[in-house]
Design a protein around this motif. Sequence first.
Motif, PDB file in Angstrom:
ATOM      1  N   SER A  32      10.066  71.611 -28.340  1.00  0.00           N
ATOM      2  CA  SER A  32      11.420  72.099 -27.788  1.00  0.00           C
ATOM      3  C   SER A  32      11.825  70.991 -26.830  1.00  0.00           C
ATOM      4  N   ARG A 265       2.056  79.055 -33.210  1.00  0.00           N
ATOM      5  CA  ARG A 265       2.434  77.643 -32.601  1.00  0.00           C
ATOM      6  C   ARG A 265       3.967  77.565 -33.376  1.00  0.00           C
ATOM      7  N   ARG A 266       4.500  76.346 -32.744  1.00  0.00           N
ATOM      8  CA  ARG A 266       5.650  75.760 -33.020  1.00  0.00           C
ATOM      9  C   ARG A 266       6.840  76.618 -32.833  1.00  0.00           C
ATOM     10  N   LYS A 267       7.046  78.059 -32.887  1.00  0.00           N
ATOM     11  CA  LYS A 267       8.201  78.664 -32.592  1.00  0.00           C
ATOM     12  C   LYS A 267       7.914  80.114 -32.417  1.00  0.00           C
ATOM     13  N   ARG A 269       7.499  83.901 -33.435  1.00  0.00           N
ATOM     14  CA  ARG A 269       7.266  84.716 -34.790  1.00  0.00           C
ATOM     15  C   ARG A 269       7.637  86.120 -34.744  1.00  0.00           C
ATOM     16  N   GLU A 288       6.082  85.052 -28.643  1.00  0.00           N
ATOM     17  CA  GLU A 288       6.778  83.751 -28.343  1.00  0.00           C
ATOM     18  C   GLU A 288       5.823  82.650 -28.808  1.00  0.00           C
ATOM     19  N   ARG A 289       6.105  81.377 -28.908  1.00  0.00           N
ATOM     20  CA  ARG A 289       5.416  80.239 -28.944  1.00  0.00           C
ATOM     21  C   ARG A 289       4.201  80.269 -28.157  1.00  0.00           C
ATOM     22  N   ASN A 455       1.795  70.244 -28.002  1.00  0.00           N
ATOM     23  CA  ASN A 455       1.770  70.879 -29.582  1.00  0.00           C
ATOM     24  C   ASN A 455       0.417  71.346 -29.759  1.00  0.00           C
TER      25      ASN A 455
END
Length: 505
Positions: A32, A265-267, A269, A288-289, A455
């Motif tokens: 982000s 992870r990442r974004k 879903r 949420e991530r 991350n």
Amino acid sequence: MSGRFCTAALGVLWLVGCTSSRHEAGSSAGPSGSAGVAVAEPAGDRPAGAVAPAVVPGPSPVVPAAAVAPSPAAAEPAPAAEAARVYSKSREVMIRAAPRPKSQWIGQLSIGGSVLLKSAEPVRGSGDCPAFYAVEPRGYVCVDGDRATLDPADPMLKTLAPHAPLVDQPLPYRYGESLGLKRLFEVDGFETPEWPSGIHDRRHMTVRPRSSVAWTREVEAGGATWLWASDLTFIPKDKVKPYEGATFEGVHLTSEERLPLAFFRRKPRPKYRLTEGDALEKTDAVWERLDRVGLTGKSRRVGKLTYLETRDDGHWVLERDAVVIKPRKSRNPWGRPIRLGGDAPEARAEGPRNTWIEIAALEGWLIAYEDDRPVFATLISAGRNGADEPEKTETESIVPPSTTPLGQYRINRKWVTKTLITPHVNADDWIEAEVPWSQHFFSKYLVHAAYWHNNWGDGQSGGCVNLSPVDAKWLFHWTEPPVPEGWHAVQVTRKDPSTRLVIHR
């Protein structure tokens, strides 16, 4: 930079391959755009409620070392006076296996640290050390009055107290990214004490951009604001970008919170639901991530896609959207079947705990076990170039740069904080200052907190295993060997238990 290495600035062990990929990505390595994980408050004095460990636990009728004549070692040491301790006045006071300056180190004290004496009587002097004292639970400390003292009223202890690492916090210091700076021993307009020897790290006075720094306080002097670094040098505040905070942490497993689990992870879903026609359709709701959800173990295949049933009100998740955490094998390293579900095992009255950790380097997760029962699960960040079996050479076992070593290992050294350094030819070193909760397991690799990125689940490191600060702190205190009360570091001995690591892809 590809294949970045890191080394540990303790003087007794060089560590390679542990730092993050943020030096290629820049300070916006997070998904982000966040610079990463960091301190609760990036400016001002230390956070409210965050208190350094007490340097002076109470009056102690012990005579300082300089006033005590060393005597030969006795078969039965005299009983120690109540609450008699040795206090650290430096960042590195070594605890030795024997009362000799060059004896193997088995532990370390740091600023703010102190440890109980086994005896108020000195063992003996040796070399440049006027007197060694036996400490709890084992080992010997040189008490010279400069770097270590027996006097709880020593004025330097009070002076050093505000600069002690906050060992009860996930991040013992405040941390930031260097924009390119030089550290100073003193600044105009601010009077500094005459520090004990060994306080300053004199090797890295120039800190290159994208290295990191750690500090305890801010100082106004000469019309500028300075950060008082962990080694008591001064850093210009306008040359430091504080790292942002993060709240991610794993899950302690119980009968309610149990494996298998899915993390994201990442974004965000999407969540899926079964329709009346028994098909799966996407809903407007999302995880949420870095959210997590329990899985029932049931799955459905739709064409080339697999969906997993969750324990979240009938929702399903697309398998490829999730990091699924479940044991890779059915048995633990001692051959006993792994049991899922149920509360964590009770503490053993006697005998080994049989602690071990399973790490999936490419999938980005970790499970901690006590014997046959998983007790904790979380996301990690392993090597950004993947994982590989170490290749044996004539002198050592190596893995490619920025790659996590596969295999079985044991925790053999632990540091509350440890500065990691990457040597460069004809250039300033990369530095990751005071990396918290560092645990060494093989060659130049550690399990440690990462305050410079957020991350989790993705390959990010130079080969070490990164955890969030909260997770790293819990794991540090859970693994074996334990770090004795007051110690800053410990090295395993033949008699110590040691947590096993099983690292696979």
